[in-house]
Design an enzyme around this catalytic site. Structure first.
Site, short mmCIF file in Angstrom:
data_model
loop_
_atom_site.label_atom_id
_atom_site.label_comp_id
_atom_site.label_asym_id
_atom_site.label_seq_id
_atom_site.Cartn_x
_atom_site.Cartn_y
_atom_site.Cartn_z
N GLU A 17 35.28 34.05 22.37
CA GLU A 17 33.96 34.02 22.99
C GLU A 17 32.84 34.17 21.97
O GLU A 17 31.72 34.56 22.31
CB GLU A 17 33.87 35.11 24.05
CG GLU A 17 34.90 34.98 25.16
CD GLU A 17 34.86 36.14 26.12
OE1 GLU A 17 33.84 36.29 26.81
OE2 GLU A 17 35.85 36.90 26.19
N SER A 143 35.80 36.58 30.57
CA SER A 143 35.09 35.32 30.83
C SER A 143 36.00 34.20 31.32
O SER A 143 35.79 33.03 31.01
CB SER A 143 34.35 34.86 29.57
OG SER A 143 33.24 35.66 29.33
N TYR A 213 29.57 28.80 31.34
CA TYR A 213 28.61 28.68 30.25
C TYR A 213 28.12 27.26 29.98
O TYR A 213 27.49 27.01 28.96
CB TYR A 213 29.24 29.27 28.97
CG TYR A 213 29.52 30.75 29.11
CD1 TYR A 213 28.49 31.65 29.30
CD2 TYR A 213 30.83 31.24 29.07
CE1 TYR A 213 28.73 33.01 29.44
CE2 TYR A 213 31.08 32.59 29.20
CZ TYR A 213 30.03 33.47 29.38
OH TYR A 213 30.29 34.81 29.52
N ARG A 252 29.70 44.24 35.19
CA ARG A 252 29.69 43.19 36.21
C ARG A 252 31.07 43.13 36.85
O ARG A 252 32.08 42.99 36.17
CB ARG A 252 29.34 41.83 35.60
CG ARG A 252 28.96 40.78 36.64
CD ARG A 252 28.95 39.37 36.06
NE ARG A 252 30.30 38.91 35.80
CZ ARG A 252 30.73 38.54 34.59
NH1 ARG A 252 29.95 38.60 33.54
NH2 ARG A 252 31.99 38.14 34.44
N ASP A 254 33.58 41.17 39.42
CA ASP A 254 33.82 39.86 40.02
C ASP A 254 34.76 39.97 41.21
O ASP A 254 35.77 40.69 41.14
CB ASP A 254 34.41 38.90 38.98
CG ASP A 254 33.46 38.65 37.81
OD1 ASP A 254 32.24 38.77 38.02
OD2 ASP A 254 33.94 38.36 36.70
N GLU A 270 38.05 41.83 38.64
CA GLU A 270 37.97 42.54 37.36
C GLU A 270 36.58 43.13 37.18
O GLU A 270 35.63 42.76 37.87
CB GLU A 270 38.29 41.61 36.19
CG GLU A 270 37.34 40.45 36.03
CD GLU A 270 37.71 39.57 34.85
OE1 GLU A 270 37.59 40.05 33.71
OE2 GLU A 270 38.11 38.42 35.07
N ASN A 272 33.81 43.71 34.12
CA ASN A 272 33.42 43.28 32.79
C ASN A 272 32.43 44.29 32.21
O ASN A 272 31.34 44.46 32.75
CB ASN A 272 32.79 41.89 32.87
CG ASN A 272 32.55 41.26 31.51
OD1 ASN A 272 32.20 41.94 30.56
ND2 ASN A 272 32.73 39.95 31.44
N GLY A 276 27.60 38.92 29.87
CA GLY A 276 26.77 38.07 29.04
C GLY A 276 25.29 38.30 29.22
O GLY A 276 24.82 38.75 30.27
#
Length: 324
Positions: A17, A143, A213, A252, A254, A270, A272, A276
Site C-alpha cells: 500500500e 485495504s 482507490y 474505521r 467495515d 474488520e 482499520n 486512509g
C-alpha cells in the site's frame, strides 16, 4: 507568538500500500503546513529510527498503511524511542491487523462477525473450505488487498486451480469466511465517537483495493441510505470495537449488511487502525459531513496524540513519585 509543534509525517514504506500511503501523507503534510505546524515529510526506509532521531519531532503523524507501519512494528520502535505518535499503539495495531485475532477478541463481546477458518492455500486446489459463496483474504493485510470471492460459478464449480490468479498464489495461508450478501457499509470513529455511516457501491465486482482507490469505481453514499436502526447499530458496534481493541485517533470499521435479515444481518468485517487520508478516503468524507474540514481533522488527530502523550508522562511521573 507561540510556535506550533514540529510534526514528522511518516509515509511510504515498502508495503503493498506504499502509493496510497504516500498520497495520504502528502495530503496530511500540506494540511498541517497550512495550519501553521512545522512539518517534515519522511518517506520511511530501513534507516527510519536514525532519521527520526535526527529530525527530533514533537509528534509523528503515522500515515503508513500496511506492514510494518500498521502492524505494531513501527509503533513499538517509537515507543522504545520515546516518540509521541498518532493513531493506535503497538498492541492494538498488532491485534487489529490480524483478522483472526480480531475475531477471537471481538466475537465473545457480542460483536457479530462472519464465520471463518484458516486454510492452507494448497488445500484450496483439492476442495472448498466452506460452502460457496465464500471469501478468501490474507490474515494480516489491509485495504482489501488480496481478497477474492469464490461463488458458485467460479471455475465452473470446481476447486481453484494452481494457475488461477488469486491470493492463494502469494500467501501460504488464508482466512476463508462466509460471504455476507447485501450492502457494504463503513463507520469512522474518532475520539470514541462515530462520525457516521457510508454505503459503498462499487461500479462492478466488490469493494476491493482497486475500487477503493480508483476515482469513479465506487459511489460513496454519505450518509448511507439505510434504516435508522441499522445505522445506529453499526455506529454502536464500531465504537465498541474501537474501545475494546484500545484504538486511538481515527479508526474505521467495515461492515456487510444483509438487508433481507434486518438487524441480524449486520456483520463487522474488520477494524482499520490506519484509515486512509487520501482525497477518496472515508474518514475525511464522514468528518466533512459533520462540518469538520480536512485540515481541522488532521489537527484534531495531532492534538489528541499530544494530549494522550502528556497524560502518559504525567501518570508515569506520578507512579515514580509514589514508588519513591
Amino acid at each position: 507568538m507561540i510556535m506550533k509543534k514540529h510534526v514528522a509525517v511518516l509515509m511510504g514504506g515498502w508495503s503493498s500500500e506504499r502509493e496510497i500511503s504516500l498520497l495520504s501523507g502528502q495530503n496530511v503534510a500540506q494540511a498541517l503546513k497550512e495550519a501553521g505546524y512545522h512539518v517534515t515529510s519522511l518517506d520511511m526506509d530501513r534507516d527510519v529510527a536514525f532519521r527520526l532521531k535526527e529530525i527530533n519531532p514533537d509528534v509523528v503523524f503515522n500515515a503508513l498503511h500496511g506492514t510494518p507501519g500498521e502492524d505494531g512494528s513501527i509503533q513499538g520502535m517509537m515507543d522504545l524511542m520515546g516518540i509521541c505518535y498518532t493513531h493506535s499503539g503497538m498492541a492494538t495495531s498488532a491485534i487489529a491487523i490480524d483478522k483472526v485475532l480480531t475475531k477471537k477478541i471481538l466475537t465473545p463481546e457480542n460483536i457479530p462477525m462472519p464465520e471463518g477458518v484458516i486454510v492452507s492455500s494448497d488445500s484450496l486446489y483439492q476442495r472448498d473450505p466452506l460452502p460457496r459463496p465464500y471469501v478468501l483474504k490474507p490474515v494480516n493485510e489491509g485495504s482489501s488487498v488480496g481478497v477474492a470471492i469464490i461463488d458458485k460459478n467460479f471455475n465452473d464449480g470446481q476447486p481453484i486451480r494452481e494457475d488461477q490468479i488469486g491470493p492463494w498464489q502469494k500467501f501460504e495461508h488464508l482466512l476463508a469466511e462466509s460471504f455476507i450478501k447485501g450492502k457494504e457499509l463503513t463507520v469512522a470513529v474518532m475520539g470514541d465517537k462515530a462520525l457516521g455511516v457510508t454505503e459503498l457501491r462499487p461500479s462492478h465486482g466488490f469493494y476491493d483495493y482497486e475500487a477503493k482507490y480508483t476515482d469513479g469505481l465506487t459511489t460513496h453514499i454519505c450518509p448511507a441510505d439505510i434504516p435508522l436502526d441499522i445505522a445506529e447499530k453499526a455506529m454502536t458496534l464500531a465504537c465498541k470495537a474501537h474501545q475494546i481493541l484500545g484504538c486511538k485517533g481515527p479508526s474505521r470499521s467495515d461492515f456487510r449488511w444483509d438487508d433481507e435479515a434486518g438487524l441480524e444481518g449486520l456483520f463487522l468485517l474488520e477494524v482499520n487502525t490506519q484509515p486512509g487520508m487520501t482525497p477518496l478516503s472515508l474518514v475525511p468524507e464522514q468528518a466533512k459531513q459533520l462540518g469538520i474540514s480536512y485540515q481541522t481533522l488532521c489537527c484534531m488527530i495531532i492534538e489528541e496524540a499530544l494530549i494522550l502523550s502528556s497524560d502518559n508522562c504525567f501518570n508515569e511521573a506520578e507512579m515514580a513519585g509514589q514508588s519513591g
